[in-house]
Design a protein around this motif. Structure first.
Motif, PDB file in Angstrom:
ATOM      1  N   ALA A   1      31.609 -90.174  10.194  1.00 19.49           N
ATOM      2  CA  ALA A   1      30.996 -90.856   9.053  1.00 19.49           C
ATOM      3  C   ALA A   1      29.866 -90.012   8.469  1.00 19.49           C
ATOM      4  CB  ALA A   1      30.479 -92.225   9.491  1.00 19.49           C
ATOM      5  N   LEU A   2      29.078 -89.390   9.344  1.00 18.93           N
ATOM      6  CA  LEU A   2      27.982 -88.539   8.850  1.00 18.93           C
ATOM      7  C   LEU A   2      28.547 -87.331   8.091  1.00 18.93           C
ATOM      8  CD1 LEU A   2      25.527 -88.640  11.890  1.00 18.93           C
ATOM      9  CD2 LEU A   2      25.088 -89.526   9.586  1.00 18.93           C
ATOM     10  N   GLN A   3      29.614 -86.761   8.652  1.00 18.56           N
ATOM     11  CA  GLN A   3      30.243 -85.628   7.966  1.00 18.56           C
ATOM     12  C   GLN A   3      30.780 -86.076   6.611  1.00 18.56           C
ATOM     13  OE1 GLN A   3      32.905 -84.793  11.156  1.00 18.56           O
ATOM     14  NE2 GLN A   3      31.428 -83.548  12.287  1.00 18.56           N
ATOM     15  N   GLY A   4      31.317 -87.304   6.569  1.00 15.63           N
ATOM     16  CA  GLY A   4      31.838 -87.859   5.314  1.00 15.63           C
ATOM     17  C   GLY A   4      30.746 -88.044   4.271  1.00 15.63           C
ATOM     18  N   LEU A   5      29.511 -88.258   4.742  1.00 12.03           N
ATOM     19  CA  LEU A   5      28.378 -88.400   3.813  1.00 12.03           C
ATOM     20  C   LEU A   5      27.871 -87.044   3.344  1.00 12.03           C
ATOM     21  CD1 LEU A   5      26.350 -91.248   5.566  1.00 12.03           C
ATOM     22  CD2 LEU A   5      27.488 -91.373   3.340  1.00 12.03           C
ATOM     23  N   GLY A   6      28.477 -85.987   3.841  1.00 17.34           N
ATOM     24  CA  GLY A   6      28.097 -84.649   3.397  1.00 17.34           C
ATOM     25  C   GLY A   6      27.175 -83.911   4.351  1.00 17.34           C
ATOM     26  N   PHE A   7      26.875 -84.535   5.511  1.00 15.00           N
ATOM     27  CA  PHE A   7      26.023 -83.844   6.479  1.00 15.00           C
ATOM     28  C   PHE A   7      26.878 -82.871   7.300  1.00 15.00           C
ATOM     29  CE2 PHE A   7      23.699 -87.834   5.684  1.00 15.00           C
ATOM     30  CZ  PHE A   7      22.477 -87.297   5.293  1.00 15.00           C
ATOM     31  N   ALA A   8      27.122 -81.729   6.708  1.00 15.13           N
ATOM     32  CA  ALA A   8      28.055 -80.774   7.298  1.00 15.13           C
ATOM     33  C   ALA A   8      27.509 -80.178   8.595  1.00 15.13           C
ATOM     34  CB  ALA A   8      28.364 -79.670   6.300  1.00 15.13           C
TER      35      ALA A   8
END
Lengths: 221, 82
Positions: free
Chosen positions: B24-31
């Protein structure tokens, strides 16, 4: 056969278990409240039912495993008495140390409620003798935390000693080696996630659970 | 005084919840997120003089399932205590 069903706050399959036991044994099981310190003499089987004991707070089965009645259940098991834990009851047995491993959140994070195909992996036990080794059966499951995990040495030992009682025929919830139910070393304690008590009469559309109870009856008469 | 018990999954134990959070964090753009592990913190109000060993025993007996979890105990003296 004299049986008892432990009732924890939040148990919700205790009545189903009592109905199944009475149907097969012809005798009404005793209901044991979690706060009781002693169990009646002469019990052959103590069943820990499914549900959400103590709201599954802390970890599923964690609080129930420390209930006063569990000391008596552990004593019953140590004397060779039969103990059956279904679903939340299986979680309680692992938390109480009567069975190894732990039941974690399903790998897909979903609560899974459906029929599953199972293989009877150990037939020479009081619980599974009516099925025969390798029998393919179907039982319902309904759980969120059924993902059985243990360290590789424990898993190897369970398999080597024939203590894996039931296996899922397909990957269901992430359980290590598709384990659905296990026995203790003495084979008098069984924990399983599927619900045999929900498959005991024609109206259930499935009688595969009934044979588990009938097998016990044969052992104890 | 307060005792804080931090319960974490042992390394190597699969954490589906943590994995979902990382996704979910990656989906928010937190690569930058590589992984997430979920644990719990249990804060106890205990009598003054309670030892770390005593709280560790509470953790072993109930708060952590040592089959899959490890724990850390921290004691916080009450404000103003010597």
């Amino acid at each position: 056969m004299n049986s008892a069903v432990v009732v924890f706050p939040g148990s919700n399959c205790d009545r189903d278990m009592m109905v199944a036991l009475e149907l097969v044994t012809g005798r009404r099981p005793v209901a044991l409240w979690h706060a009781e310190a002693e169990v009646p003499a002469g019990l052959d089987l103590i069943a820990l039912p499914g549900g959400f004991s103590h709201g599954d707070y802390l970890r599923a089965g964690a609080i129930a495993a420390r209930a006063r009645v569990m000391r008596a259940v552990i004593g019953h098991a140590a004397r060779g008495g039969l103990v059956l834990g279904v679903c939340n009851g299986f979680q309680v047995l692992t938390e109480a140390g009567l069975l190894p491993g732990a039941l974690m959140r399903n790998a897909g994070l979903d609560f899974i409620c459906r029929d599953v195909a199972l293989e009877v992996a150990a037939a020479d036990t009081p619980f599974t003798r009516a099925y025969g080794a390798g029998a393919a059966i179907t039982l319902p499951i309904a759980h969120h935390d059924g993902n059985f995990q243990a360290d590789p040495e424990t898993l190897d030992r369970l398999e080597r000693e024939g203590l894996v009682a039931f296996r899922y025929a397909e990957a269901v919830n992430g359980s290590a080696r598709d384990i659905a139910g296990i026995l203790n070393a003495g084979r008098n304690v069984l924990g399983l996630m599927p619900h045999p008590e929900r498959a005991v009469e024609e109206a259930h559309g499935n009688l595969d659970g009934r044979r588990l109870f009938e097998g016990l009856l044969g052992v104890l008469a | 005084m307060k005792a804080r018990v931090t319960v974490s999954l042992k390394p190597g134990v699969l954490d589906p919840q943590g994995r979902a959070i990382a996704h979910a964090l990656q989906g928010l753009g937190f690569a930058s997120v590589r992984d997430a592990r979920v644990g719990k913190v249990i804060e106890l109000e205990v009598a003054p003089g309670t030892t770390e060993a005593e709280v560790a025993e509470m953790a072993r007996r109930l708060l952590a399932n040592i089959v899959i979890e490890s724990f850390r105990v921290e004691l916080e003296p009450a404000p103003g205590a010597p």
